[in-house]
Design a protein around this motif. Structure first.
Motif: not given
Lengths: 105, 105
Positions: A69, A62-63, B81, A55-56, A58-59, A83, A80-81, A65-67, B83, B85, B59
């Motif tokens: 973009r 995802v952050k 997807c 989880a850590g 993957i978190n 998964p 785009v992503c 990927i957002a940045i 993502p 913030f 996650n």
């Protein structure tokens, strides 16, 4: 930590089979650093694969990927992503992680 | 827990401004259940937004998206997807979460 290797072979939706650069992201990876790496690979190779287990991790992925973009949007790239699950062997032990394929839309 | 509400207004890449169904995912959400909800909304409304706060929730959300891709692929839908913030107010407190917009490619 972000480690990079070029071993994954991914069949893209266009049916091409290209080697894709793989970035391995951990729970302690810095999202901004990973985002820079994503943007760099996307600019030169169109796509990149991010692998994360747990989880850590993957978190952070995802952050990142957002940045990323935002980093490439100025160049007209709409990332785009995609998964999917991936079995990764670590020290001979099979673990299930996530593969995040990152491509222009 | 997966809660649904239709309050978010998202400007899609095509420049349309449509209300988008929002699925809120928590760390205890079951990925298969969320995947079913994603597939259901995508089939009727083309897109859905998943919101998650914290590594555990993000996650579960990413796993759910990976599973939902399989659910809708048979119908010819290639889900991606996107993502970003998002600041979410919970009990008057501002928290930063992730918004995962899910659309056909």
């Amino acid at each position: 930590m972000v480690t990079s290797q070029q071993t994954s072979r991914h069949m893209s939706s266009q049916g091409r089979s290209n080697p894709v650069e793989v970035l391995k992201v951990s729970a302690t990876s810095k999202p901004v650093a990973v985002a820079g790496a994503i943007a760099g690979v996307v600019r030169t190779q169109q796509r990149v694969e991010v692998q994360a287990i747990g989880a850590g991790a993957i978190n952070q992925a995802v952050k990142a990927i957002a940045i990323s973009r935002g980093y490439v949007a100025a160049g007209g790239i709409d990332l785009v992503c995609i998964p999917s699950f991936i079995d990764i062997s670590i020290d001979g032990e099979e673990r299930t992680g996530m593969r995040l394929l990152i491509e222009p839309r």
